[in-house]
Design a protein around this motif. Structure first.
Motif, mmCIF file in Angstrom:
data_model
loop_
_atom_site.group_PDB
_atom_site.id
_atom_site.type_symbol
_atom_site.label_atom_id
_atom_site.label_comp_id
_atom_site.label_asym_id
_atom_site.label_seq_id
_atom_site.Cartn_x
_atom_site.Cartn_y
_atom_site.Cartn_z
ATOM 1 N N LYS A 190 -7.825 15.268 -6.503
ATOM 2 C CA LYS A 190 -7.704 14.115 -6.410
ATOM 3 C C LYS A 190 -6.504 13.501 -5.531
ATOM 4 C CE LYS A 190 -7.488 10.138 -9.836
ATOM 5 N NZ LYS A 190 -7.236 9.840 -11.188
ATOM 6 N N SER A 191 -5.452 14.099 -5.604
ATOM 7 C CA SER A 191 -4.232 13.711 -4.624
ATOM 8 C C SER A 191 -4.516 13.435 -3.326
ATOM 9 C CB SER A 191 -3.268 14.513 -5.115
ATOM 10 O OG SER A 191 -3.488 15.913 -4.729
ATOM 11 N N VAL A 192 -5.462 14.646 -2.689
ATOM 12 C CA VAL A 192 -6.025 14.801 -1.309
ATOM 13 C C VAL A 192 -6.708 13.709 -1.008
ATOM 14 C CG1 VAL A 192 -6.846 16.161 0.397
ATOM 15 C CG2 VAL A 192 -5.506 17.465 -1.219
ATOM 16 N N THR A 209 0.790 -1.155 0.047
ATOM 17 C CA THR A 209 -0.127 -0.079 0.056
ATOM 18 C C THR A 209 0.832 1.177 0.040
ATOM 19 O OG1 THR A 209 -1.737 -1.238 1.163
ATOM 20 C CG2 THR A 209 -1.975 1.333 1.098
ATOM 21 N N ARG A 210 1.852 1.356 0.783
ATOM 22 C CA ARG A 210 3.058 2.406 1.073
ATOM 23 C C ARG A 210 3.542 2.566 -0.535
ATOM 24 N NH1 ARG A 210 5.528 1.785 6.937
ATOM 25 N NH2 ARG A 210 3.774 2.293 8.125
ATOM 26 N N ARG A 211 3.966 1.603 -1.259
ATOM 27 C CA ARG A 211 4.533 1.363 -2.385
ATOM 28 C C ARG A 211 3.432 2.121 -3.583
ATOM 29 N NH1 ARG A 211 7.265 -3.363 -5.943
ATOM 30 N NH2 ARG A 211 7.943 -2.138 -7.513
ATOM 31 N N GLN A 237 3.733 5.523 -5.596
ATOM 32 C CA GLN A 237 3.826 5.931 -6.947
ATOM 33 C C GLN A 237 2.548 6.831 -7.500
ATOM 34 O OE1 GLN A 237 3.372 1.662 -8.410
ATOM 35 N NE2 GLN A 237 5.767 1.225 -8.009
ATOM 36 N N ARG A 238 1.440 6.660 -6.850
ATOM 37 C CA ARG A 238 0.392 7.688 -7.220
ATOM 38 C C ARG A 238 0.772 9.065 -6.825
ATOM 39 N NH1 ARG A 238 -4.757 4.314 -4.200
ATOM 40 N NH2 ARG A 238 -4.801 2.758 -5.647
ATOM 41 N N GLU A 278 3.782 10.210 -7.041
ATOM 42 C CA GLU A 278 4.559 10.906 -8.149
ATOM 43 C C GLU A 278 3.930 10.934 -9.574
ATOM 44 O OE1 GLU A 278 7.595 7.908 -8.508
ATOM 45 O OE2 GLU A 278 8.895 8.461 -6.950
ATOM 46 N N ASP A 279 2.725 10.211 -9.948
ATOM 47 C CA ASP A 279 1.943 10.425 -10.976
ATOM 48 C C ASP A 279 1.116 11.694 -10.735
ATOM 49 O OD1 ASP A 279 3.212 8.169 -12.242
ATOM 50 O OD2 ASP A 279 1.363 6.987 -11.101
ATOM 51 N N GLN A 280 0.644 11.866 -9.538
ATOM 52 C CA GLN A 280 -0.206 12.843 -9.467
ATOM 53 C C GLN A 280 0.657 14.367 -9.482
ATOM 54 O OE1 GLN A 280 -2.324 12.225 -5.754
ATOM 55 N NE2 GLN A 280 -3.703 10.634 -6.751
ATOM 56 N N ASN A 281 1.874 14.292 -8.973
ATOM 57 C CA ASN A 281 2.530 15.582 -9.018
ATOM 58 C C ASN A 281 2.762 16.224 -10.389
ATOM 59 O OD1 ASN A 281 2.990 15.565 -6.272
ATOM 60 N ND2 ASN A 281 4.632 14.280 -6.069
ATOM 61 N N LYS A 282 2.826 14.959 -11.413
ATOM 62 C CA LYS A 282 2.971 15.427 -12.815
ATOM 63 C C LYS A 282 1.737 16.232 -13.335
ATOM 64 C CE LYS A 282 6.322 11.642 -13.444
ATOM 65 N NZ LYS A 282 6.435 10.403 -14.377
ATOM 66 N N GLN A 283 0.417 16.096 -12.707
ATOM 67 C CA GLN A 283 -0.648 16.488 -13.088
ATOM 68 C C GLN A 283 -0.714 17.701 -12.520
ATOM 69 O OE1 GLN A 283 -3.811 13.750 -11.887
ATOM 70 N NE2 GLN A 283 -3.041 12.293 -13.499
#
Length: 274
Positions: free
Chosen positions: A223-225, A201-203, A207-208, A210-215
């Motif tokens: 969505k990230s919150v 879950t932490r992994r 990963q999410r 990092e993906d959301q930081n790009k958005q």
């Protein structure tokens, strides 16, 4: 007093026949008589102690019966019982069958020699009393009696807890220990699986992130919150489950060790009784 002695003798005879030797076919009437006489005069001495406290009978009568009881009991303990034991031992030896009375006397004189030499280390000898006086005999019998009572008391104080400790311990079998060990292994497997789930879950959250930081944009921030809050709640719940399982595993481990120790104690008690 003589009537009570006869009653005590009859009771000792019945007790010997009905309880002590009820399952034995070999009847030794000399043994029955010696036991009954010893039992009768021992009970009479206890009766005389009660009469001495209550002041029953006259002092001269009590003194006479005290002397009579002491002489009879000393005669039985020092002369009759050792001689008969020696005679019985010699009678069971085939090589000594023809002269068993002579060898029984030799055994008895040997006993008397060691019995008399027993009083040398103690201040028992006195010029006021004769060699075969009551004082000389009672003092030696008292030394032997006190020594035997001390040995038996020490042995009983040590042996009794080991003999009856098994009644206060629960019965532990190998199946109980195996079942508890199986539960412990299952709990450990659940802990490992939960910790793997936490790591996964932490992994995924990393990963999410990092993906959301790009958005970019407003919807990406919302969505990230929301995803991070739901992931943290799941992690906290799983961590609570892991803590509970770890506490359960500690309790199961301690109980397994306790069962192993109880099994060892029961085995030791069984071997000591056997």
């Amino acid at each position: 007093m003589f009537t009570s002695q006869v009653l005590f003798f009859g009771f000792g005879w019945l007790f010997f026949m009905r309880q002590l030797f009820k399952d034995y076919e070999v009847r030794q009437y000399v043994v029955q008589v010696v036991f009954s006489v010893t039992f009768a005069f021992s009970c009479t001495m206890f009766e005389l102690i009660i009469f001495e406290i209550l002041g029953a009978l006259s002092s001269s009568s009590r003194y006479f019966h005290w002397k009579l009881n002491l002489y009879v009991i000393l005669l039985v303990l020092i002369f009759v019982v050792p001689f008969y034991i020696g005679y019985f031992v010699v009678s069971n030896i085939r090589l000594l069958q023809r002269q068993k009375l002579l060898f029984a006397c030799v055994v008895w004189f040997t006993f008397m020699y060691f019995f008399w030499k027993l009083g040398d280390p103690f201040p028992i000898l006195s010029p006021k009393h004769g060699i075969l006086s009551i004082e000389q005999l009672i003092s030696r019998v008292g030394v032997i009696g006190v020594t035997l009572m001390a040995l038996l008391s020490g042995f009983g104080a040590v042996n009794c807890p080991y003999t009856y400790m098994s009644y206060f311990l629960r019965n532990v079998t190998d199946s109980d220990i195996l079942a508890l060990e199986r539960r412990l292994l299952q709990t450990m497997d659940m802990i490992v699986s939960k910790k793997k789930r936490i790591a996964m879950t932490r992994r995924q959250m990393y990963q999410r992130g990092e993906d959301q930081n790009k958005q970019t944009g407003f919807w990406g921030m919302i969505k990230s919150v929301t995803s991070s809050s739901t992931g943290s709640e799941n992690l906290s719940l799983i961590q609570q489950e892991v803590d509970a399982l770890e506490e359960l595993s500690r309790q199961l481990f301690l109980e397994t060790v306790d069962l192993q120790a109880t099994k060892v104690i029961l085995l030791f008690c069984f071997l000591s009784v056997c």
